[in-house]
Scaffold this motif. Structure first.
Motif, PDB file in Angstrom:
ATOM      1  N   ALA A   1     -17.685  -6.890  13.240  1.00 58.69           N
ATOM      2  CA  ALA A   1     -16.376  -7.512  13.476  1.00 58.69           C
ATOM      3  C   ALA A   1     -15.543  -7.512  12.193  1.00 58.69           C
ATOM      4  N   LEU A   2     -16.193  -7.760  11.064  1.00 56.18           N
ATOM      5  CA  LEU A   2     -15.514  -7.755   9.772  1.00 56.18           C
ATOM      6  C   LEU A   2     -14.956  -6.367   9.468  1.00 56.18           C
ATOM      7  N   LEU A   3     -15.757  -5.332   9.686  1.00 58.60           N
ATOM      8  CA  LEU A   3     -15.315  -3.963   9.429  1.00 58.60           C
ATOM      9  C   LEU A   3     -14.208  -3.529  10.392  1.00 58.60           C
ATOM     10  N   LYS A   4     -14.281  -3.969  11.648  1.00 58.59           N
ATOM     11  CA  LYS A   4     -13.218  -3.640  12.605  1.00 58.59           C
ATOM     12  C   LYS A   4     -11.892  -4.257  12.165  1.00 58.59           C
ATOM     13  N   ALA A   5     -11.923  -5.508  11.718  1.00 59.94           N
ATOM     14  CA  ALA A   5     -10.702  -6.163  11.236  1.00 59.94           C
ATOM     15  C   ALA A   5     -10.175  -5.443  10.002  1.00 59.94           C
ATOM     16  N   PHE A   6     -11.068  -5.045   9.115  1.00 58.39           N
ATOM     17  CA  PHE A   6     -10.678  -4.295   7.918  1.00 58.39           C
ATOM     18  C   PHE A   6      -9.926  -3.029   8.341  1.00 58.39           C
ATOM     19  N   GLY A   7     -10.470  -2.331   9.334  1.00 60.77           N
ATOM     20  CA  GLY A   7      -9.829  -1.113   9.836  1.00 60.77           C
ATOM     21  C   GLY A   7      -8.470  -1.359  10.462  1.00 60.77           C
ATOM     22  N   ARG A   8      -8.332  -2.472  11.165  1.00 58.00           N
ATOM     23  CA  ARG A   8      -7.047  -2.812  11.806  1.00 58.00           C
ATOM     24  C   ARG A   8      -5.959  -3.056  10.766  1.00 58.00           C
ATOM     25  N   HIS A   9      -6.340  -3.524   9.596  1.00 63.15           N
ATOM     26  CA  HIS A   9      -5.360  -3.935   8.577  1.00 63.15           C
ATOM     27  C   HIS A   9      -5.376  -3.029   7.347  1.00 63.15           C
ATOM     28  N   LEU A  10      -5.842  -1.791   7.527  1.00 58.58           N
ATOM     29  CA  LEU A  10      -5.990  -0.874   6.404  1.00 58.58           C
ATOM     30  C   LEU A  10      -4.695  -0.687   5.617  1.00 58.58           C
ATOM     31  N   GLY A  11      -3.570  -0.569   6.306  1.00 61.83           N
ATOM     32  CA  GLY A  11      -2.286  -0.379   5.617  1.00 61.83           C
ATOM     33  C   GLY A  11      -1.945  -1.539   4.704  1.00 61.83           C
ATOM     34  N   GLN A  12      -2.107  -2.757   5.204  1.00 63.03           N
ATOM     35  CA  GLN A  12      -1.817  -3.953   4.398  1.00 63.03           C
ATOM     36  C   GLN A  12      -2.798  -4.070   3.230  1.00 63.03           C
ATOM     37  N   ILE A  13      -4.060  -3.780   3.483  1.00 63.03           N
ATOM     38  CA  ILE A  13      -5.069  -3.865   2.424  1.00 63.03           C
ATOM     39  C   ILE A  13      -4.780  -2.832   1.341  1.00 63.03           C
ATOM     40  N   ALA A  14      -4.393  -1.622   1.741  1.00 64.35           N
ATOM     41  CA  ALA A  14      -4.034  -0.583   0.768  1.00 64.35           C
ATOM     42  C   ALA A  14      -2.829  -1.010  -0.067  1.00 64.35           C
ATOM     43  N   LYS A  15      -1.858  -1.649   0.584  1.00 68.02           N
ATOM     44  CA  LYS A  15      -0.664  -2.125  -0.126  1.00 68.02           C
ATOM     45  C   LYS A  15      -1.033  -3.165  -1.181  1.00 68.02           C
ATOM     46  N   ILE A  16      -1.882  -4.119  -0.822  1.00 67.45           N
ATOM     47  CA  ILE A  16      -2.293  -5.177  -1.757  1.00 67.45           C
ATOM     48  C   ILE A  16      -3.145  -4.596  -2.891  1.00 67.45           C
ATOM     49  N   ALA A  17      -4.077  -3.701  -2.534  1.00 67.10           N
ATOM     50  CA  ALA A  17      -4.927  -3.069  -3.559  1.00 67.10           C
ATOM     51  C   ALA A  17      -4.075  -2.235  -4.518  1.00 67.10           C
ATOM     52  N   GLY A  18      -3.121  -1.481  -3.964  1.00 64.99           N
ATOM     53  CA  GLY A  18      -2.230  -0.675  -4.799  1.00 64.99           C
ATOM     54  C   GLY A  18      -1.413  -1.531  -5.742  1.00 64.99           C
ATOM     55  N   GLY A  19      -0.928  -2.670  -5.243  1.00 67.94           N
ATOM     56  CA  GLY A  19      -0.181  -3.590  -6.099  1.00 67.94           C
ATOM     57  C   GLY A  19      -1.035  -4.114  -7.236  1.00 67.94           C
ATOM     58  N   ALA A  20      -2.278  -4.438  -6.936  1.00 68.88           N
ATOM     59  CA  ALA A  20      -3.198  -4.922  -7.974  1.00 68.88           C
ATOM     60  C   ALA A  20      -3.453  -3.828  -9.012  1.00 68.88           C
ATOM     61  N   MET A  21      -3.604  -2.592  -8.537  1.00 65.48           N
ATOM     62  CA  MET A  21      -3.826  -1.472  -9.464  1.00 65.48           C
ATOM     63  C   MET A  21      -2.582  -1.224 -10.312  1.00 65.48           C
ATOM     64  N   ASP A  22      -1.399  -1.299  -9.701  1.00 63.92           N
ATOM     65  CA  ASP A  22      -0.141  -1.132 -10.440  1.00 63.92           C
ATOM     66  C   ASP A  22       0.004  -2.180 -11.534  1.00 63.92           C
ATOM     67  N   GLN A  23      -0.530  -3.377 -11.278  1.00 65.63           N
ATOM     68  CA  GLN A  23      -0.446  -4.469 -12.256  1.00 65.63           C
ATOM     69  C   GLN A  23      -1.569  -4.404 -13.286  1.00 65.63           C
ATOM     70  N   GLY A  24      -2.399  -3.367 -13.186  1.00 68.51           N
ATOM     71  CA  GLY A  24      -3.433  -3.162 -14.190  1.00 68.51           C
ATOM     72  C   GLY A  24      -4.742  -3.884 -13.931  1.00 68.51           C
ATOM     73  N   ALA A  25      -4.984  -4.301 -12.695  1.00 71.76           N
ATOM     74  CA  ALA A  25      -6.240  -4.990 -12.369  1.00 71.76           C
ATOM     75  C   ALA A  25      -7.411  -4.055 -12.644  1.00 71.76           C
ATOM     76  N   ARG A  26      -8.317  -4.495 -13.505  1.00 69.64           N
ATOM     77  CA  ARG A  26      -9.499  -3.703 -13.823  1.00 69.64           C
ATOM     78  C   ARG A  26     -10.690  -4.639 -13.952  1.00 69.64           C
ATOM     79  N   ALA A  27     -11.729  -4.316 -13.279  1.00 67.10           N
ATOM     80  CA  ALA A  27     -13.003  -5.032 -13.364  1.00 67.10           C
ATOM     81  C   ALA A  27     -14.002  -4.149 -12.647  1.00 67.10           C
ATOM     82  N   GLU A  28     -15.276  -4.494 -12.714  1.00 67.06           N
ATOM     83  CA  GLU A  28     -16.250  -3.719 -11.945  1.00 67.06           C
ATOM     84  C   GLU A  28     -15.856  -3.761 -10.474  1.00 67.06           C
ATOM     85  N   THR A  29     -15.572  -4.979  -9.986  1.00 62.78           N
ATOM     86  CA  THR A  29     -15.045  -5.174  -8.634  1.00 62.78           C
ATOM     87  C   THR A  29     -13.930  -6.212  -8.710  1.00 62.78           C
ATOM     88  N   VAL A  30     -12.746  -5.844  -8.258  1.00 63.66           N
ATOM     89  CA  VAL A  30     -11.619  -6.771  -8.222  1.00 63.66           C
ATOM     90  C   VAL A  30     -11.640  -7.467  -6.853  1.00 63.66           C
TER      91      VAL A  30
END
Length: 85
Positions: free
Chosen positions: A50-79
């Protein structure tokens, strides 16, 4: 994919969904926190599937948030993405 970010290797964990985001030549590991996914999906997830299905449903939004974090220089082993809204 939104914001030029590609998402790969999603894996459900107790804490949420770990995945790799790629933006240009940069790769970063992320964790979409379980509570953040529940808030985004207005759901409670009983199973990893169920968690993975929800992740798939919201892939566009998750990519947008992850991209924003990367643009802001977020770096760690796992952000950790605490919010996906």
């Amino acid at each position: 994919m939104m914001s030029g970010v590609s998402i790969s290797n999603p894996v459900a964990t107790e804490d949420g969904v770990e995945f790799t985001a790629t933006l240009g030549a940069v790769q970063q590991r992320f964790l979409a926190h379980r509570e953040a996914l529940q808030d985004l999906d207005y759901s409670f997830f009983e199973t990893s599937e169920a968690l993975l299905k929800a992740f798939g449903r919201h892939l566009g939004q998750i990519a947008k948030i992850a991209g924003g974090a990367m643009d802001q220089g977020a770096r760690a082993e796992t952000v950790v993405l605490q919010s996906l809204l």
